[in-house]
Design an enzyme around this catalytic site. Structure first.
Site, short mmCIF file in Angstrom:
data_model
loop_
_atom_site.label_atom_id
_atom_site.label_comp_id
_atom_site.label_asym_id
_atom_site.label_seq_id
_atom_site.Cartn_x
_atom_site.Cartn_y
_atom_site.Cartn_z
N GLU A 64 0.76 -1.19 0.09
CA GLU A 64 -0.11 0.03 0.06
C GLU A 64 0.59 1.18 -0.14
OE1 GLU A 64 -2.71 -0.43 3.31
OE2 GLU A 64 -3.85 -2.14 2.38
N GLU A 82 -5.11 -8.46 1.08
CA GLU A 82 -5.95 -8.16 2.28
C GLU A 82 -7.72 -8.00 1.96
OE1 GLU A 82 -4.44 -4.90 4.49
OE2 GLU A 82 -2.40 -5.45 3.92
#
Ligand code: IFM
Length: 456
Positions: A166, A361
């Protein structure tokens, strides 16, 4: 699930990250990271907590791998702490830090669980922050050196590597919104950090390829949050497109094509950082990847509000406001939008060259009750997981090449600026005693895996 599209070899996994679970922050030669500094700065963490102990995974990893065995997962995504492997950021390797990850991986492999490692889940060694951190043009070289150190010392045990987790968070929450370490609030700094992270990613892939073993898979993990207009108004669509540009397009273009969208280049100029962003260097650094990891939680719905300043983490997105969602929300204040997962996976598959994807995720924080008779009922989380796995199945049925799914998270853990106030685990952790209890969602996931793999 009536029509099961998941192949037998599909990875059903759970995910964590080093800083959020390990604790043991000053053991065996680990040096502080920017998150140690940030958590110990008053006012930065909602509940005033830190991650000095976290879930004590550093000492309890065997128990945690045992939980994974009970859940029946066949892959575990974790991150490596740079500060444990290279306590000075570069140079000297720390054998004790390496030894921890070797023990972890050996335990996983002995349990038939594939280790999936991320090199950088936001915990830059503080010594490197002191040298400029991700704003330094040297950061790409520091990271490539770390990647090689990790690959050389752990590459016989780990075959799947993600460079970054991320990078939008590391760049813009960390350097523009001030919500994450290192806590800067400078719009231009977010773009510079994003650029150096992208260079670092490509350089690390190139450096690791030189140390390649057969079958290695090298990639990166992006949090792709769809930015959808809040209405049919074209002004909302234009505002949403700007948010999408910072959140998603910037990183997708940089990773796949070694370039930035024109709007982003314009923002580099507007925020006075164009001289720190070498577009040719990005094009020259570009490396193909073997997979893309997609983290998906929710959709951002965007409204055009005349005169509104750009939201902190999306500099450049003037007059764009993220609407507070309606309907049932998770504890994070996020709506439950499984259709956004199908949409995101199809988007990547349509707009970019064919590549294996992993959902690295997906999960939800809900305010769980304490265990009663050794069990915790968390029906909201079960519904969340079930609906998103169905959305993933739909993407596969429509032809998207998705090879795995990882629940965030194995354990309740330290949720960054929100401290211990958010529980994402499918295993409950009592933060006073460190006792672990598999929640109903964990049992549901175990049964789901058994069902779709035919082991049930
Ligand atoms: O806990 C985080 C994780 O570290 C990165 N992705 C989102 C999760 C939930 O906010």
């Amino acid at each position: 699930m009536t029509d099961n599209p998941f192949p037998k070899e599909f990875w059903w996994g759970v995910a964590t990250s080093a800083f959020q679970i390990e604790g043991a922050v000053d053991e065996d030669g680990r040096s502080p990271s920017i998150w140690d500094t940030f958590t110990h700065t008053p006012g930065k963490i909602r509940d005033g907590s830190d991650a000095d102990v976290a879930t004590d995974h550093y000492h309890r990893f065997r128990e945690d791998v045992g939980l994974m065995r009970e859940l029946g997962v066949n892959a575990y995504r974790f991150s490596i702490s740079w500060s444990r492997i290279l306590p000075d950021g570069t140079g000297r390797r720390n054998p004790d830090g390496v030894a921890f990850y070797r023990r972890l991986c050996e335990e996983l492999l002995a349990s038939n669980i594939t280790p999936v490692a991320t090199l950088y889940h936001w915990d830059l060694p503080q010594v490197l922050q002191d040298r400029g951190g991700w704003l330094s043009p040297d950061s790409r070289h520091w990271f490539a050196e770390y990647a090689v150190a990790a690959k050389e010392t752990l590459g016989d045990l780990i075959g799947v590597w993600a460079t970054l987790n991320e990078p939008w968070c590391a760049a813009f929450l960390g350097h523009s919104a001030g919500e994450h370490a290192p806590g800067l609030t400078d719009p231009g700094a977010g773009f510079v950090a994003a650029h150096n992270l992208m260079l670092a990613h490509h350089d690390a892939i190139a450096a690791m390829r030189e140390h390649r073993s057969d079958g290695d898979q090298l990639g990166v993990v992006l949090n792709l949050i769809p930015a959808w207009p809040a209405s049919d108004d074209p002004a909302d669509a234009a505002a949403a497109a700007k948010v999408d540009m910072v959140q998603n397009k910037l990183f997708l273009e940089a990773v796949f094509n070694g370039r930035y969208p024109d709007e982003v280049v314009e923002w580099h100029r507007r925020f006075g950082v164009a001289d720190q962003i070498d577009l040719e260097a990005l094009a020259a650094a570009r490396q193909p990847i073997d997979f893309l990891g997609v983290n998906y939680y929710n959709v951002n719905r965007v409204r055009h509000v005349p005169g509104a300043p750009a939201p902190g983490p999306w500099p450049g997105a003037d007059e764009a406001v993220i609407v507070v969602p309606e309907g049932p929300l998770t504890d994070m204040g996020w709506a439950v939008d499984p259709e956004g997962l199908t949409w995101t996976l199809k988007r990547v598959a349509t707009e970019y060259p064919p590549l294996p994807l992993y959902v690295c995720e997906n999960g939800a924080a809900y305010p769980d009750a304490d265990p009663v008779d050794g069990t915790i009922e968390d029906p909201d989380r079960i519904r969340y997981l079930e609906s998103h796995i169905e959305a993933l199945a739909e993407a596969i049925r429509q032809g998207v090449d998705v090879r795995g799914y990882f629940v965030w998270s194995l354990l309740d853990n330290f949720e960054w600026a929100k401290g211990y106030t958010m529980r994402f685990g499918i295993v409950h952790v009592d933060f006073n005693t460190q006792k672990r209890t598999i929640k109903a969602s964990g049992r549901w996931y175990r049964d789901h895996i058994a069902r779709v793999t035919g082991d049930g």
